[in-house]
Design an enzyme around this catalytic site. Sequence first.
Site: not given
Ligand SMILES: [Zn+2]
Length: 872
Positions: A281, A313-314
């Site tokens: 998000n 990653h995020e």
């Molecule tokens: Zn992902």
Amino acid sequence: MPATDDAAPSGAPDAAFRLPRTVEPRTYRLTIAPDLAAATFTGTVEIDLTVHEPVTEIVCNAAELALAEVSVEGPGGTRLDATVELDEAAERATFRLSDPLGAGEATLRCTFDGVLNDKLRGFYRSTFTDQSGTTRTVATTQMESTDARRAFPCWDEPDRKAVFEVTLVVDEGLAAFSNSPVADEAVEGGTRRVRFAPTMKMSTYLVAFVVGPLEATDPVDVEGVPVRVVHAPGKGNLAPFALEVAAHALRFFTDYFAIAYPGDKVDLVAIPDFAFGAMENLGCVTFRETALLIDPATAARTELERVALVVAHELAHMWFGDLVTMRWWEGIWLNEAFATFMETLCVDAFRPGWEVWVSFGISREAAMALDDLHSTRPIEYPVGSPAEADGMFDLLTYEKGCSVLRMLEQFLGPDRFRDGVRAYLTAHAYANTVTADLWDALESVSGEPVRAVMDSWILQGGHPLVTVGPDAVTQEPFAYGPAPAGAPSAIGDRWQVPVLVRTLHGERVPPGATERHLLGPDPVPIPPPPADGGARVVNAGGWGAYRTAYGPGELVELVGRLADLATLERFNLLADTWALVLADRAGPGALLDLAAGLGDDGDPSTWALVVGALTLCDRVVAAADRPALQAAVRSLLGPRFERLGWDPGAGEGERAPSLRALLLQALGTVGADPAVRAEAARRFDGTGGGPIAPDIESAVLQAVAAQLRPGDYEAVYARYRDPATPQEELRYLNALAAFPDADLAVRTFELCRSDEVRTQNAPYLVAVLLANRVGGPAVWERVKSNWDELLARFPVNSHSRMVEGAKALCGQRSTSDDVTRFLTEHPVAHSERTVVQMLERLAVNTGFGERNRPQLGAVLAGAGGAAGADRP
Ligand SMILES: [Zn+2]
């Protein structure tokens, strides 16, 4: 047969699942008031719309919501009454207007209410026990793929980007978080209204709100971006490592993409109950606790690596995914594959000594092993329904997708690849793309035929076997055998294969000597083997996502020169050989010979392949031959473990602890090594002085469990109930599934049906239990008899994970037949393909056992002797 549909997979998605485009949202003003005690929420929404042509109804998505008080304001402030109708099956709300609404700008208003569910999706409830022993509740969101519609009415499609202005109305004592910073807040009568600043234009699946008795760390300033970790009270000491990673990652990505961070702040939020690993998000990234909160002093290096990879990653998604977004769900693979690629690149720069690109080899091999099955799928395929999108979150999307991107990056060169990515992100900021947009950007920067090459890798399943002939390389599709009767094969036909070749002479040839070829349907000439008796390394560097087969003479040459290969080249030689064994194109002795030649190899991934092969042998070997297997394990792995020792040596590499843990665990379990078991027990009992080193604790627990000493199960259970960190909790939980005893396995299974094990962990634990060689069959019986309850209890995305453990039930034909029969009669919604893949893998494993069981004891005895001869 080629599975590729001739129609471009990025073409028009199935209209049945798309909302009409006559009306588009621009801005949502959303006010939501959750009642944590009652597990409900109420809300109002005003959506500014652009009406492209006159309409008499407005259609958007809504599910499990009650909508009321609907009105529409048209151009010039005209007010229209409207009624609303919900279609729960289609997850749509249709607002029927009293009068036609003309083209122009309009605003839709309505109120809604819903339930904070416990299914870990949409707007849901998570609980934890605070330091005083009281149960506390958090209300949080997980919108991807299509669950924003369960939190508020919306155009829940990734290319309906809009601005979100969120206000959360919460009890005065609770904290509230959303995608952007707080704009203002007011307290009145015990209630706090927190208004957040407008977001950038973004997709609904990225909206987040989190409300609960949570704390935030002080912000760390990263080039003007405030970064915090949000956590349950008392866990702030577990936040600094994630903050350090996040600061590194934000700087790394800003530099790599040459674009500033697109949001205003970063909150990394640890949620006690979370179905996935983490969720990107924008500005409000949510995680399961084990993927964020960690104490470096008590964590294993692999646990730290996981936190670093997940955080990176995020944050990569903030650009690739959030700023530039796939147009429809078939693009999810590129979103995830690219984030997986960037996480590895970023963490490789963060801790070079971890060699995460080398560690990625084992992830890639897991994806290729899945991709070796006829029931594989193309990386990208047309997606219609949301349920099909849910089926994309697997090894083929993340790990195979990342592998083909890495292969392309190494083929084009890292600088040209990065420049193409920059051009792509800059051209499509705040907008949506299809996969070919990235290929076009890379093609225009590099001048290489990127689209033709990549289409052959992403639009058909499987990968080639490249055979090294006397003076040329050729390709054929690789498979373990013919497709099962009546089942179509998704394995493709021919690929555009980037082939790198180097030659080994008397000594290692410098990297500059690598030749670059693009192998199509016709053979490509390569130099013959060196006259001085050396060998050619095809897939030089090890980044090609294909398998390689050498002629017998060259293979012998390579086996004798394993030390001259790069780590990944050596890893691939073992992985490809093992795949050929499973395909019945080589005997198990071929892999054991390679294992015996590894000597002082320090790569945990390479040894993990050997351990994996020995573990499969352990599942299928005749009881009378198990001593030969145990002896082979001890002689193949024992000398390497002895040289490493139980405790870290001065100046050892950063990956040595992982290798120590791997070998220790294998020797203590399948190897039944008496000395290793005794030392593990001594350390577990606390008679070894001091606590067990975090790096080896899981392995020690496994070696202890293997001994089935009275009282140990209860001791591990007690430690599970009172852990100091989320990682410790998980180590003990997994150890509860390791006892090789049917009654204890069933006891742990019963914990999975109770509140003792969170539903975010239970399905994975059931998978581990099914893979328990002794207890698995008993647990399988329980899984069958509690089937409906388990599916209802566990989050939908984890059903296939639970079932995947059954691929280990390959020791008896009757059991594997029963698994196949039951799962054919009881399909798992959202995961049908995963289940079919698991069953095909089970058949491959079972076939390996039946083929090799008669002579396996003798083969293993030979391996034990051969390796034993090298013992110092
Ligand atoms: Zn992902």
